[in-house]
Write an enzyme that holds these catalytic residues in place. Sequence first.
Site, PDB file in Angstrom:
ATOM      1  N   TYR A  55      12.801  14.338  20.346  1.00  0.00           N
ATOM      2  CA  TYR A  55      12.719  14.082  18.640  1.00  0.00           C
ATOM      3  C   TYR A  55      14.310  14.672  18.629  1.00  0.00           C
ATOM      4  O   TYR A  55      14.569  15.816  18.778  1.00  0.00           O
ATOM      5  CB  TYR A  55      11.792  15.129  18.114  1.00  0.00           C
ATOM      6  CG  TYR A  55      11.774  14.934  16.554  1.00  0.00           C
ATOM      7  CD1 TYR A  55      12.583  15.298  15.886  1.00  0.00           C
ATOM      8  CD2 TYR A  55      10.407  14.063  16.016  1.00  0.00           C
ATOM      9  CE1 TYR A  55      12.517  15.017  14.307  1.00  0.00           C
ATOM     10  CE2 TYR A  55      10.433  13.892  14.749  1.00  0.00           C
ATOM     11  CZ  TYR A  55      11.033  14.676  13.893  1.00  0.00           C
ATOM     12  OH  TYR A  55      11.072  14.210  12.605  1.00  0.00           O
ATOM     13  N   ILE A 109      -5.363  -3.719   3.801  1.00  0.00           N
ATOM     14  CA  ILE A 109      -5.195  -2.441   3.216  1.00  0.00           C
ATOM     15  C   ILE A 109      -6.509  -1.513   3.741  1.00  0.00           C
ATOM     16  O   ILE A 109      -7.479  -1.841   3.751  1.00  0.00           O
ATOM     17  CB  ILE A 109      -5.567  -2.362   1.573  1.00  0.00           C
ATOM     18  CG1 ILE A 109      -4.336  -3.057   1.069  1.00  0.00           C
ATOM     19  CG2 ILE A 109      -5.498  -0.807   1.186  1.00  0.00           C
ATOM     20  CD1 ILE A 109      -4.710  -4.661   0.624  1.00  0.00           C
ATOM     21  N   THR A 135       1.223   3.665  10.504  1.00  0.00           N
ATOM     22  CA  THR A 135       2.437   3.880  11.129  1.00  0.00           C
ATOM     23  C   THR A 135       2.228   4.570  12.680  1.00  0.00           C
ATOM     24  O   THR A 135       3.087   4.879  13.137  1.00  0.00           O
ATOM     25  CB  THR A 135       3.128   4.818  10.313  1.00  0.00           C
ATOM     26  OG1 THR A 135       2.700   6.162  10.200  1.00  0.00           O
ATOM     27  CG2 THR A 135       3.662   4.302   9.256  1.00  0.00           C
ATOM     28  N   ARG A 136       0.961   4.764  13.184  1.00  0.00           N
ATOM     29  CA  ARG A 136       0.501   5.180  14.450  1.00  0.00           C
ATOM     30  C   ARG A 136       1.458   6.476  14.448  1.00  0.00           C
ATOM     31  O   ARG A 136       2.042   7.085  15.564  1.00  0.00           O
ATOM     32  CB  ARG A 136       1.251   4.290  15.664  1.00  0.00           C
ATOM     33  CG  ARG A 136       0.554   3.018  15.630  1.00  0.00           C
ATOM     34  CD  ARG A 136       1.012   2.224  16.841  1.00  0.00           C
ATOM     35  NE  ARG A 136       0.400   2.833  17.915  1.00  0.00           N
ATOM     36  CZ  ARG A 136      -0.512   2.316  18.472  1.00  0.00           C
ATOM     37  NH1 ARG A 136      -1.233   1.094  18.172  1.00  0.00           N
ATOM     38  NH2 ARG A 136      -1.101   2.800  19.690  1.00  0.00           N
ATOM     39  N   ARG A 181       0.615  -5.100   6.496  1.00  0.00           N
ATOM     40  CA  ARG A 181       0.945  -6.325   6.840  1.00  0.00           C
ATOM     41  C   ARG A 181      -0.410  -7.145   7.115  1.00  0.00           C
ATOM     42  O   ARG A 181      -0.389  -8.347   6.980  1.00  0.00           O
ATOM     43  CB  ARG A 181       1.977  -6.671   8.292  1.00  0.00           C
ATOM     44  CG  ARG A 181       3.212  -6.314   7.919  1.00  0.00           C
ATOM     45  CD  ARG A 181       4.123  -6.868   6.800  1.00  0.00           C
ATOM     46  NE  ARG A 181       3.985  -8.268   6.646  1.00  0.00           N
ATOM     47  CZ  ARG A 181       4.927  -9.160   7.289  1.00  0.00           C
ATOM     48  NH1 ARG A 181       5.938  -8.594   7.960  1.00  0.00           N
ATOM     49  NH2 ARG A 181       4.940 -10.276   6.846  1.00  0.00           N
ATOM     50  N   PRO A 199       0.945  -1.168   0.153  1.00  0.00           N
ATOM     51  CA  PRO A 199       0.109   0.065  -0.021  1.00  0.00           C
ATOM     52  C   PRO A 199       1.157   1.403   0.020  1.00  0.00           C
ATOM     53  O   PRO A 199       1.968   1.315   0.666  1.00  0.00           O
ATOM     54  CB  PRO A 199      -0.800  -0.180   1.586  1.00  0.00           C
ATOM     55  CG  PRO A 199      -1.018  -1.485   1.702  1.00  0.00           C
ATOM     56  CD  PRO A 199       0.658  -2.044   1.102  1.00  0.00           C
TER      57      PRO A 199
END
Length: 553
Positions: A473, A272, A216-217, A269, A134
């Site tokens: 970050y 979609i 991807t959270r 995984r 995807p």
Amino acid sequence: MTVQHMKWWGWGVEGVAFSHDDKPSLAPFVQKVVDVDLNADPRPPMDFAELDVPESRLDEKLQRALTDVLGAEYVVATPLDRVVHAFGKSLRDLLRVRASDLRRIPDVVVYPADEEQIAAVLDAVVAADAVLIPFGGGSNISGSLEAPAGEERQVVSLDLGRLNKVLSIDEESGLARIQAGALGPDLEQQLGEKGWTLGHFPDSFTHSSLGGWIATRSSGMQSDKYGDIADITRALRVVQPGGTLATRAVPVTSTGPSVREMILGSEGRLGIITEATVQVHRKPAERVVLGYFFPDFRRGVAAMRAIAASDAAPSITRISDARETSFSFATRKTSKGVAKLMSSALIAVLRKRGWDLEQMCLSFIGYEGSPEHVTRQRKLVKKIVSDHGGICVGAGPGELYDQKKFDTPYIRDFLLDRGALADVSETSTSWSKLLPLYDKVVERANEAFAQLGVKGWIMCHLSHSYHSGACLYFTFAFKQAEGDPIAQYDVVKSAVQQAFIDADGTLSHHHAVGTEHARWLADDISAPGVQLIQGLVATVDPGRNLNPGKIVS
């Protein structure tokens, strides 16, 4: 074709780039900290025609099956489309594509229009024992979009760009059904036309999609108020081999292990993602981002912790360390008139207070809501900031932050053109472990620079606050030495990531696992945790047709 993509060799769209011409302090700063001359002639990427693009392995049978479902216009195998869909935008991705190191790229890109077509495409892929990956906006920096290097089967990239609509808004419940391919600006425009906002603004906002955020959270700049995407997502529709998974948009449920949570962060995984029902909020009557200075990073972090534990509820709590603050100052445009005098006057006041200006840290704190709510929040925060030695410097820095917040990725391309390697890594941990983790990461990164024999720079900001901890970050940069740039990058990236694990942080706060971070997964969630994910993936996708190799092998 109406779906637009980022440039194949870097971030964003053609014709938009970072420039230092109007930032007189930046070139001397970069020369000092990483020994790179920004005024030297850049080394732009090669022309696309020079790339050695592998031939498509798409066979006639699968091509015919895909064309029968979508129509020939939406089954595309041009070299440019295939290269654009082969990578995300990590530094590793950019180094490889710029070096024509393409290895295994998609054989075809398909553009379905709806969930029914996606199901038919997946059926065709599984029947052909091919691979389906995807693709949302292509902004991923964790290796979640690439095909395994040794993959012998046909590879299909499924671009969700045509699924870009806000389908409905339940105004009584504050819920919106949105197609997974909607990019940040598109969905905010559609919601905004009816007075709503999702409130999710990651750095990649301009070029990332709802489905990608969920897979991807993702976290956004205003997640202190709105929550990260896991909090925002209330229900999902996911096309899987043999059927479509659907959950209900209820506030709370006790139905065994959370199926919704299983899909969050699954990176394709488990199927979609075609649609999500998400929490939305009325656009706030007032929004302001204020700038603050703190004498040093430790007192600034203590203030963020105190704000998180207080009755204050700001939308943004961010503080840069002294290194990132000095970088921010170096990127300012030339100050003139009143702004210059105010800056000089402020510096004089701080010096009079005994501040070490080289340790000073810049913070941004945001407020949203009714005017009365914003006023009350500002008053609560002002007291906490003052208690920790900080001062408010007004809305000017915050306005600049709002203007530039989505431009940062362009700086990395600009530096790469001039021989500097730069990238990011982020983590989260509890408040009690935050500063020790920060110190360890800086120490390990500097050891890695020394190992390479290069002059390097690492800087950090705290970007999301929670009751029990926060996200740190980190951004690092160094001058490329002779030899393999990816090997050099790995030395620094691995040092930073290993420091996260050694200091009880997570391998990623919001950039996902992909292939980039997979080697640390067992250290983070334990070997049985990895086995649990492997078992789940094997049950849903026994043929390993869905984005194989991501998160777990």
